[in-house]
Design an enzyme around this catalytic site. Structure first.
Site, PDB file in Angstrom:
ATOM      1  N   GLN A 282     -23.061  36.561   6.351  1.00  0.00           N
ATOM      2  CA  GLN A 282     -22.511  35.417   6.188  1.00  0.00           C
ATOM      3  C   GLN A 282     -22.948  34.502   7.422  1.00  0.00           C
ATOM      4  O   GLN A 282     -23.120  34.927   8.537  1.00  0.00           O
ATOM      5  CB  GLN A 282     -20.974  35.564   6.270  1.00  0.00           C
ATOM      6  CG  GLN A 282     -20.343  36.443   5.213  1.00  0.00           C
ATOM      7  CD  GLN A 282     -18.997  35.869   5.155  1.00  0.00           C
ATOM      8  OE1 GLN A 282     -18.432  35.607   3.919  1.00  0.00           O
ATOM      9  NE2 GLN A 282     -18.120  35.946   6.105  1.00  0.00           N
TER      10      GLN A 282
ATOM     11  N   ARG B 123     -23.431  27.542   0.000  1.00  0.00           N
ATOM     12  CA  ARG B 123     -23.213  26.446  -0.864  1.00  0.00           C
ATOM     13  C   ARG B 123     -23.340  24.861  -0.173  1.00  0.00           C
ATOM     14  O   ARG B 123     -23.147  24.939   1.241  1.00  0.00           O
ATOM     15  CB  ARG B 123     -21.854  26.610  -1.610  1.00  0.00           C
ATOM     16  CG  ARG B 123     -20.863  26.434  -0.756  1.00  0.00           C
ATOM     17  CD  ARG B 123     -19.367  26.425  -1.628  1.00  0.00           C
ATOM     18  NE  ARG B 123     -18.316  26.694  -0.445  1.00  0.00           N
ATOM     19  CZ  ARG B 123     -17.444  27.597  -0.636  1.00  0.00           C
ATOM     20  NH1 ARG B 123     -17.455  28.197  -1.873  1.00  0.00           N
ATOM     21  NH2 ARG B 123     -16.560  27.814   0.133  1.00  0.00           N
TER      22      ARG B 123
ATOM     23  N   SER C  33     -14.524  29.340  -5.609  1.00  0.00           N
ATOM     24  CA  SER C  33     -15.415  30.329  -5.870  1.00  0.00           C
ATOM     25  C   SER C  33     -15.394  31.444  -4.886  1.00  0.00           C
ATOM     26  O   SER C  33     -15.472  31.136  -3.696  1.00  0.00           O
ATOM     27  CB  SER C  33     -17.090  29.960  -6.122  1.00  0.00           C
ATOM     28  OG  SER C  33     -16.855  28.878  -6.988  1.00  0.00           O
TER      29      SER C  33
ATOM     30  N   SER D  64     -17.085  34.752  -2.735  1.00  0.00           N
ATOM     31  CA  SER D  64     -18.157  35.422  -2.500  1.00  0.00           C
ATOM     32  C   SER D  64     -18.628  36.329  -3.646  1.00  0.00           C
ATOM     33  O   SER D  64     -19.919  36.514  -3.928  1.00  0.00           O
ATOM     34  CB  SER D  64     -18.423  36.094  -1.099  1.00  0.00           C
ATOM     35  OG  SER D  64     -18.471  35.278   0.133  1.00  0.00           O
TER      36      SER D  64
ATOM     37  N   ARG E 167     -27.985  28.506  -7.676  1.00  0.00           N
ATOM     38  CA  ARG E 167     -26.848  29.227  -8.460  1.00  0.00           C
ATOM     39  C   ARG E 167     -26.257  28.101  -9.312  1.00  0.00           C
ATOM     40  O   ARG E 167     -26.338  27.077  -9.034  1.00  0.00           O
ATOM     41  CB  ARG E 167     -25.982  29.677  -7.212  1.00  0.00           C
ATOM     42  CG  ARG E 167     -25.266  28.709  -6.367  1.00  0.00           C
ATOM     43  CD  ARG E 167     -23.895  29.100  -5.638  1.00  0.00           C
ATOM     44  NE  ARG E 167     -24.202  29.763  -4.477  1.00  0.00           N
ATOM     45  CZ  ARG E 167     -23.244  29.742  -3.480  1.00  0.00           C
ATOM     46  NH1 ARG E 167     -22.021  29.653  -3.697  1.00  0.00           N
ATOM     47  NH2 ARG E 167     -23.593  30.168  -2.266  1.00  0.00           N
TER      48      ARG E 167
ATOM     49  N   ARG F 297       4.478  48.839  27.350  1.00  0.00           N
ATOM     50  CA  ARG F 297       3.219  47.867  26.920  1.00  0.00           C
ATOM     51  C   ARG F 297       1.911  48.428  27.552  1.00  0.00           C
ATOM     52  O   ARG F 297       1.869  48.668  28.756  1.00  0.00           O
ATOM     53  CB  ARG F 297       3.327  46.448  27.238  1.00  0.00           C
ATOM     54  CG  ARG F 297       4.468  45.634  26.724  1.00  0.00           C
ATOM     55  CD  ARG F 297       4.704  44.245  27.288  1.00  0.00           C
ATOM     56  NE  ARG F 297       3.599  43.513  27.319  1.00  0.00           N
ATOM     57  CZ  ARG F 297       3.206  42.638  26.302  1.00  0.00           C
ATOM     58  NH1 ARG F 297       3.716  42.480  25.163  1.00  0.00           N
ATOM     59  NH2 ARG F 297       2.023  41.970  26.409  1.00  0.00           N
TER      60      ARG F 297
HETATM   61  C1  LIG Z   1     -17.320  38.280   1.564  1.00  0.00           C
HETATM   62  C2  LIG Z   1     -16.137  37.530   1.399  1.00  0.00           C
HETATM   63  O1  LIG Z   1     -15.109  37.951   0.849  1.00  0.00           O
HETATM   64  N1  LIG Z   1     -16.224  36.464   2.238  1.00  0.00           N
HETATM   65  C3  LIG Z   1     -15.106  35.394   2.298  1.00  0.00           C
HETATM   66  C4  LIG Z   1     -14.840  35.169   3.860  1.00  0.00           C
HETATM   67  C5  LIG Z   1     -14.447  36.639   4.488  1.00  0.00           C
HETATM   68  O2  LIG Z   1     -13.404  36.960   3.803  1.00  0.00           O
HETATM   69  C6  LIG Z   1     -14.146  36.099   6.034  1.00  0.00           C
HETATM   70  O3  LIG Z   1     -15.258  35.604   6.674  1.00  0.00           O
HETATM   71  C7  LIG Z   1     -13.499  37.386   6.743  1.00  0.00           C
HETATM   72  O4  LIG Z   1     -13.495  36.942   8.077  1.00  0.00           O
HETATM   73  O5  LIG Z   1     -13.776  34.248   4.069  1.00  0.00           O
HETATM   74  C8  LIG Z   1     -14.212  32.979   3.588  1.00  0.00           C
HETATM   75  O6  LIG Z   1     -15.377  32.410   4.329  1.00  0.00           O
HETATM   76  P1  LIG Z   1     -15.983  31.077   4.288  1.00  0.00           P
HETATM   77  O7  LIG Z   1     -15.461  30.259   3.380  1.00  0.00           O
HETATM   78  O8  LIG Z   1     -16.234  30.550   5.646  1.00  0.00           O
HETATM   79  O9  LIG Z   1     -17.435  31.636   3.697  1.00  0.00           O
HETATM   80  C9  LIG Z   1     -18.484  32.171   4.471  1.00  0.00           C
HETATM   81  C10 LIG Z   1     -19.859  31.656   4.226  1.00  0.00           C
HETATM   82  O10 LIG Z   1     -19.996  32.022   2.629  1.00  0.00           O
HETATM   83  C11 LIG Z   1     -20.447  30.894   1.960  1.00  0.00           C
HETATM   84  N2  LIG Z   1     -19.962  30.955   0.568  1.00  0.00           N
HETATM   85  C12 LIG Z   1     -18.831  31.501   0.629  1.00  0.00           C
HETATM   86  C13 LIG Z   1     -18.133  31.697  -0.854  1.00  0.00           C
HETATM   87  C14 LIG Z   1     -19.124  31.187  -2.014  1.00  0.00           C
HETATM   88  N3  LIG Z   1     -18.647  31.274  -2.967  1.00  0.00           N
HETATM   89  N4  LIG Z   1     -20.096  30.484  -1.553  1.00  0.00           N
HETATM   90  C15 LIG Z   1     -20.721  30.592  -0.234  1.00  0.00           C
HETATM   91  O11 LIG Z   1     -21.801  29.939  -0.167  1.00  0.00           O
HETATM   92  C16 LIG Z   1     -19.853  29.747   3.092  1.00  0.00           C
HETATM   93  O12 LIG Z   1     -20.473  28.253   2.935  1.00  0.00           O
HETATM   94  C17 LIG Z   1     -19.797  30.194   4.326  1.00  0.00           C
HETATM   95  O13 LIG Z   1     -21.373  30.177   4.928  1.00  0.00           O
HETATM   96  C18 LIG Z   1     -12.854  31.970   3.810  1.00  0.00           C
HETATM   97  O14 LIG Z   1     -12.503  31.684   4.767  1.00  0.00           O
HETATM   98  O15 LIG Z   1     -12.500  31.561   2.802  1.00  0.00           O
HETATM   99  C19 LIG Z   1     -14.690  32.888   1.958  1.00  0.00           C
HETATM  100  C20 LIG Z   1     -15.380  33.901   1.569  1.00  0.00           C
HETATM  101  O16 LIG Z   1     -15.726  34.212   0.379  1.00  0.00           O
END
Ligand SMILES: CC(=O)N[C@H]1[C@H]([C@H](O)[C@H](O)CO)O[C@](OP(=O)(O)OC[C@H]2O[C@@H](n3ccc(N)nc3=O)[C@H](O)[C@@H]2O)(C(=O)O)C[C@@H]1O
Length: 428
Positions: A110, A19, A87, A89, A78, A168
């Site tokens: 990702q 996005r 939003s 993923s 989208r 440990r």
């Molecule tokens: C599959 C999933 O659940 N991904 C989530 C991940 C995941 O849980 C972690 O990476 C685990 O280590 O976490 C998030 O990860 P983050 O916000 O960095 O998003 C990862 C990449 O996906 C794009 N994205 C995310 C959600 C969305 N609706 N649209 C998108 O384009 C972002 O731009 C970025 O390139 C978080 O930190 O909040 C949000 C992400 O939605």
């Protein structure tokens, strides 16, 4: 692709969510990381893996769409509803699936984990297509001791979660634990439609620790940059060492504007950052030569850049070929910065090529790298930085190869000495 016995293989699509909005770094998904837009790292790995029936970027932003297409991905525009900060993923993936009925399995990759390699994706595709898993996601092994949290005001003590303080473990005595690292999530359509990315017959894929990079907060960015330089995937092309940069004058070193005075004198302007870029290149042993199809010799001599130049070049490619041959260079060692139709053949021929952000469309198409800076406004400096990053990569790859070959030699020695001992023991 065919699954054997005439059955078509289920359609496996790679999907990078990108996005435009971002909580931390603005337009993070296309910000240059070690000279490559963030999404470019994973798209390159996905394309070279050769296991996907289609490769997509889901975005709500024009600039990201442009970059995604440059890297060879298809674009799903989208809706604003799945592009908000809130939003998930899963929402964006579900929307994608609703528009693409041909897709049976989605590999959500990702962009925030840019150290991904095609070899990882090939193995995951096998798990899901041949071994019949419904979902596979990436993990990494960590050796971290966890302690329970004590909230302010709570009358509790912290407790060890995965260790015995009286005994440990040392790192080498403990296998560690597996953590989801956010590099990718593959899942079959039926699972996603039920609202899961992980479920059914599930498997994890353990990534090498050096390939496991997660850009979560702003301070992760420079660390990720170092990591990709040492361990990232730089494409199928063998690494190049640049020895000569040829730069087109009008529109690259200058912004292309020419002011003419009443007494028929010409004036152009250039950016001091570009001059610094040229000096830096020379200091690193890279020759810089200039080329123009116009006679701008007077202006050039006034600029005092100390570079070999060819003006009034009617055939730029011929000049480039002559220089390459005179200097005894291979094409891989030649870099070219151009912006016009007349530069297209040179951009195609040079081992490394770039255009300023405002170059003509044909030149942009022919170039390997599109600068963020415009001509006459830092494009030369930016391309110089890009070349330096590549040289660092060449050096680090050489170091890695040296380390691997000395480790192999060492293993060979140990193996030989084991064999020697065995032979001795057998003789005795
Ligand atoms: C599959 C999933 O659940 N991904 C989530 C991940 C995941 O849980 C972690 O990476 C685990 O280590 O976490 C998030 O990860 P983050 O916000 O960095 O998003 C990862 C990449 O996906 C794009 N994205 C995310 C959600 C969305 N609706 N649209 C998108 O384009 C972002 O731009 C970025 O390139 C978080 O930190 O909040 C949000 C992400 O939605």
């Amino acid at each position: 692709m065919d699954a054997g016995e005439g059955r078509p293989q289920p359609h496996l699509a790679a999907l990078v969510l990108a996005r435009g909005g971002s909580k931390g770094i603005p337009l993070k998904n296309i910000k240059l990381l070690a000279g490559v837009p963030l999404i470019g790292w994973v798209l390159r790995a996905a394309i070279d893996a050769g296991v996907f029936h289609s490769i997509w970027v889901s975005t709500d932003h024009d600039e990201i769409e442009k970059v995604a297409k440059q890297f060879g991905a298809q674009v799903h525009r989208r809706s604003p509803e799945v592009s908000q900060d809130s939003s998930t993923s899963l929402e964006a993936i579900t929307e994608f699936l609703n528009h693409h009925h041909e897709v049976d399995i989605v590999g959500n990759i990702q962009a925030t984990s840019p150290c991904l390699h095609p070899s990882d994706l090939i193995k995951v595709a096998d798990l899901i297509q041949k071994e019949g898993f419904d979902s596979v996601f990436s993990v990494v092994r960590r050796h971290q001791f966890r302690w329970s949290e004590v909230k302010k005001g709570e009358n509790k003590m912290t407790e060890p979660q995965n260790l015995n303080p009286a005994k440990r473990y040392r790192r080498q005595d403990w296998p560690g634990e597996l953590y989801e690292n956010g590099s990718f999530y593959f899942a079959k359509r039926h699972l996603i439609e039920k609202g899961y990315l992980q479920g059914g017959k599930m498997a994890y894929y353990e990534m090498r620790a050096e390939h496991s990079v997660d850009i979560d907060i702003d301070i992760d960015w420079p660390i990720a940059e170092q990591r990709v330089l040492s361990f990232g995937y730089f494409g199928k092309e063998p690494l190049k060492e640049v020895k000569l940069l040829v730069c087109s004058i009008d529109g690259c070193l200058t912004n292309g504007r020419i002011y003419v005075t009443e007494d028929h004198k010409e004036m152009v302007s250039y950016d001091y950052r570009d001059i610094v870029g040229i000096d830096l290149l020379k200091k690193r042993g890279i020759q810089v030569r200039l080329i123009s199809d116009r006679d701008c010799s007077k202006t050039l001599s006034a600029m005092q850049l100390g570079c070999v130049a060819k003006v009034s070049a009617t055939n730029k490619l011929q000049v480039l070929k002559d220089w390459q041959e005179d200097m005894g260079l291979s094409w891989k060692e030649v870099a070219y910065l151009g912006n016009e139709e007349s530069d297209v053949e040179c951009l195609k021929q040079a081992g490394m090529s770039a255009v300023p952000a405002d170059a003509c469309a044909a030149a942009q198409k022919a170039a390997g790298y599109i600068c963020k800076s415009r001509g006459g406004c830092g494009a030369v400096r930016e391309f110089a930085e890009h070349i330096f990053l590549l040289l660092e990569k060449v050096n680090s790859a050489r170091k890695q190869l040296k380390e691997i070959s000395s480790a192999e030699k060492e293993m060979g020695r140990n193996e030989n000495s084991r064999k020697g001992n065995k032979e001795l023991m057998e003789k005795e």
